[in-house]
Scaffold this motif. Sequence first.
Motif, PDB file in Angstrom:
ATOM      1  N   ILE A  55      -4.481   7.505 -26.136  1.00  0.00           N
ATOM      2  CA  ILE A  55      -5.225   6.701 -25.156  1.00  0.00           C
ATOM      3  C   ILE A  55      -5.547   5.325 -25.728  1.00  0.00           C
ATOM      4  CG2 ILE A  55      -7.431   6.521 -23.956  1.00  0.00           C
ATOM      5  CD1 ILE A  55      -7.330   9.465 -23.425  1.00  0.00           C
ATOM      6  N   ALA A  56      -5.890   5.291 -27.020  1.00  0.00           N
ATOM      7  CA  ALA A  56      -6.191   4.000 -27.651  1.00  0.00           C
ATOM      8  C   ALA A  56      -4.973   3.086 -27.627  1.00  0.00           C
ATOM      9  CB  ALA A  56      -6.664   4.216 -29.091  1.00  0.00           C
ATOM     10  N   VAL A  57      -3.781   3.631 -27.894  1.00  0.00           N
ATOM     11  CA  VAL A  57      -2.570   2.818 -27.845  1.00  0.00           C
ATOM     12  C   VAL A  57      -2.324   2.304 -26.422  1.00  0.00           C
ATOM     13  CG1 VAL A  57      -0.065   2.893 -28.100  1.00  0.00           C
ATOM     14  CG2 VAL A  57      -1.518   3.948 -29.834  1.00  0.00           C
ATOM     15  N   GLY A  58      -2.545   3.176 -25.426  1.00  0.00           N
ATOM     16  CA  GLY A  58      -2.381   2.741 -24.044  1.00  0.00           C
ATOM     17  C   GLY A  58      -3.350   1.625 -23.675  1.00  0.00           C
ATOM     18  N   CYS A  59      -4.596   1.732 -24.165  1.00  0.00           N
ATOM     19  CA  CYS A  59      -5.585   0.679 -23.878  1.00  0.00           C
ATOM     20  C   CYS A  59      -5.196  -0.635 -24.550  1.00  0.00           C
ATOM     21  CB  CYS A  59      -6.967   1.124 -24.341  1.00  0.00           C
ATOM     22  SG  CYS A  59      -7.675   2.462 -23.350  1.00  0.00           S
ATOM     23  N   LEU A  60      -4.699  -0.544 -25.772  1.00  0.00           N
ATOM     24  CA  LEU A  60      -4.257  -1.763 -26.459  1.00  0.00           C
ATOM     25  C   LEU A  60      -3.090  -2.409 -25.713  1.00  0.00           C
ATOM     26  CD1 LEU A  60      -4.445  -0.626 -30.208  1.00  0.00           C
ATOM     27  CD2 LEU A  60      -5.943  -2.264 -29.056  1.00  0.00           C
ATOM     28  N   ALA A  61      -2.185  -1.585 -25.195  1.00  0.00           N
ATOM     29  CA  ALA A  61      -1.071  -2.125 -24.426  1.00  0.00           C
ATOM     30  C   ALA A  61      -1.562  -2.783 -23.135  1.00  0.00           C
ATOM     31  CB  ALA A  61      -0.064  -1.025 -24.113  1.00  0.00           C
ATOM     32  N   ALA A  62      -2.576  -2.179 -22.514  1.00  0.00           N
ATOM     33  CA  ALA A  62      -3.115  -2.755 -21.278  1.00  0.00           C
ATOM     34  C   ALA A  62      -3.770  -4.110 -21.514  1.00  0.00           C
ATOM     35  CB  ALA A  62      -4.124  -1.790 -20.652  1.00  0.00           C
ATOM     36  N   LEU A  63      -4.238  -4.348 -22.741  1.00  0.00           N
ATOM     37  CA  LEU A  63      -4.868  -5.641 -23.047  1.00  0.00           C
ATOM     38  C   LEU A  63      -3.906  -6.810 -22.895  1.00  0.00           C
ATOM     39  CD1 LEU A  63      -7.073  -4.772 -26.158  1.00  0.00           C
ATOM     40  CD2 LEU A  63      -7.860  -5.385 -23.871  1.00  0.00           C
ATOM     41  N   LEU A  64      -2.602  -6.534 -22.945  1.00  0.00           N
ATOM     42  CA  LEU A  64      -1.633  -7.605 -22.795  1.00  0.00           C
ATOM     43  C   LEU A  64      -1.713  -8.270 -21.426  1.00  0.00           C
ATOM     44  CD1 LEU A  64       1.454  -5.925 -24.511  1.00  0.00           C
ATOM     45  CD2 LEU A  64      -0.065  -7.657 -25.490  1.00  0.00           C
ATOM     46  N   TRP A  65      -2.257  -7.566 -20.438  1.00  0.00           N
ATOM     47  CA  TRP A  65      -2.384  -8.099 -19.070  1.00  0.00           C
ATOM     48  C   TRP A  65      -3.810  -8.538 -18.740  1.00  0.00           C
ATOM     49  CZ3 TRP A  65       0.952  -4.090 -20.241  1.00  0.00           C
ATOM     50  CH2 TRP A  65       2.292  -4.290 -19.902  1.00  0.00           C
ATOM     51  N   ARG A  66      -4.665  -8.651 -19.770  1.00  0.00           N
ATOM     52  CA  ARG A  66      -6.080  -8.940 -19.489  1.00  0.00           C
ATOM     53  C   ARG A  66      -6.294 -10.349 -18.925  1.00  0.00           C
ATOM     54  NH1 ARG A  66      -5.346  -9.799 -24.844  1.00  0.00           N
ATOM     55  NH2 ARG A  66      -6.383 -11.602 -25.825  1.00  0.00           N
TER      56      ARG A  66
END
Length: 394
Positions: A55-66
């Motif tokens: 889940i942490a990796v997925g959240c870090l990946a989602a930060l790319l679209w912040r």
Amino acid sequence: MNTDVAARLGGWQQAWRLAAAAALGIPFWFSIAVVLPPGCVADTCSWFVTGDPLIAVGCLAALLWRRRFPFTVALTIAVVSAASALATGAALLALCSLATRRRPVEIGIVVLAYVTAAQFAAELYPIRTLPAPIWLQVALPALSAGIAVATGVAIDARRAEVRSLRDRADSAEREQAARAAQAQAMERNRIAREMHDVLAHRISLVAMQAGVLDHRGDLAAEENRTLIRGIADGSRQALEELRDVLGVLRADPDRPEPPQPTLDRIPELVADARSSGLDVTLTTTVTGTPPETVGRTGYRVVQEGLTNAAKHAPAADVHISVAGKPGDGLHISIRNSPAAAATTRPPASGFGLLGLAERITLAGGSLDHHPTPDHGYVLAAQLPWPRHDHGKSA
């Protein structure tokens, strides 16, 4: 090249921020690990070593679209981070990024979601500790969210300050460039006006000599040759001066300014006028060397007087008087006797005396010109010459 550099810098900034978010989540993850029962990781706490990091990796990946979807990304990560201690850093970075937009409603919604989700995080792991007071369970995530929001607001304030300073610097640079260009244009125009006076004087003398040749059939051969040489020399000098004027107007700012004549060049003016056929008498009683501006203006007064005499009374006697000393001022008079007007006159701009009056006014003096009772004409100027001036030479 600048675009490539900016892209590389943006990539590095993105990478270190994601690395900081991952590093920030590690202490939270270890704080859970130290309170888990022995053997829990291999048995009932397998989520801690599998699902939590995923889940942490997925959240870090989602930060790319912040930056494209700041509110959506921040809200999603704030809710999902309840199931992953390692994703806490990503949630705080998303909240910090959202706070840079300074939209209180969006920030309040995400903070509320983050604090609420944090209350369910402890249910994922069989942690055997004394139950904490409800205010402490709310205060800790609220404090971390508040720090993230305050950091985001401070970052945005700093960015706004940098933009303001950059805009002010750009504006000051543009204003400085505009002032420099204006100063250069004014200086070029000033030099061109100075050289225009010289050119007008030269052409007037040439026109007068040509008029003498046209109307005097009784001149000796030597006199004719003298007048023809004078016309040739005057025309050549006029062309050179015209080229200088055009060169000034076309404008290399680094081009040195040609030297400007002062009172010591008046005898040259008189000699040129005499060689052109004018009967000129010069009387000079000047004590000391006047300031540069006064000397240059005095020269222009004599030049304009001779030019007008050559145009309007080429056969008249011209008397020039130049007198002055420190504290008494500089007094110049150009008087011509009555004479029949020239049959053919060179074209006049009509601004000679107007420009001369403006020049003298700027120098602090006064100008007077009028016909005399005997049908002659007089041009007189008074220019200040301070007593304390130490005779700065031109």
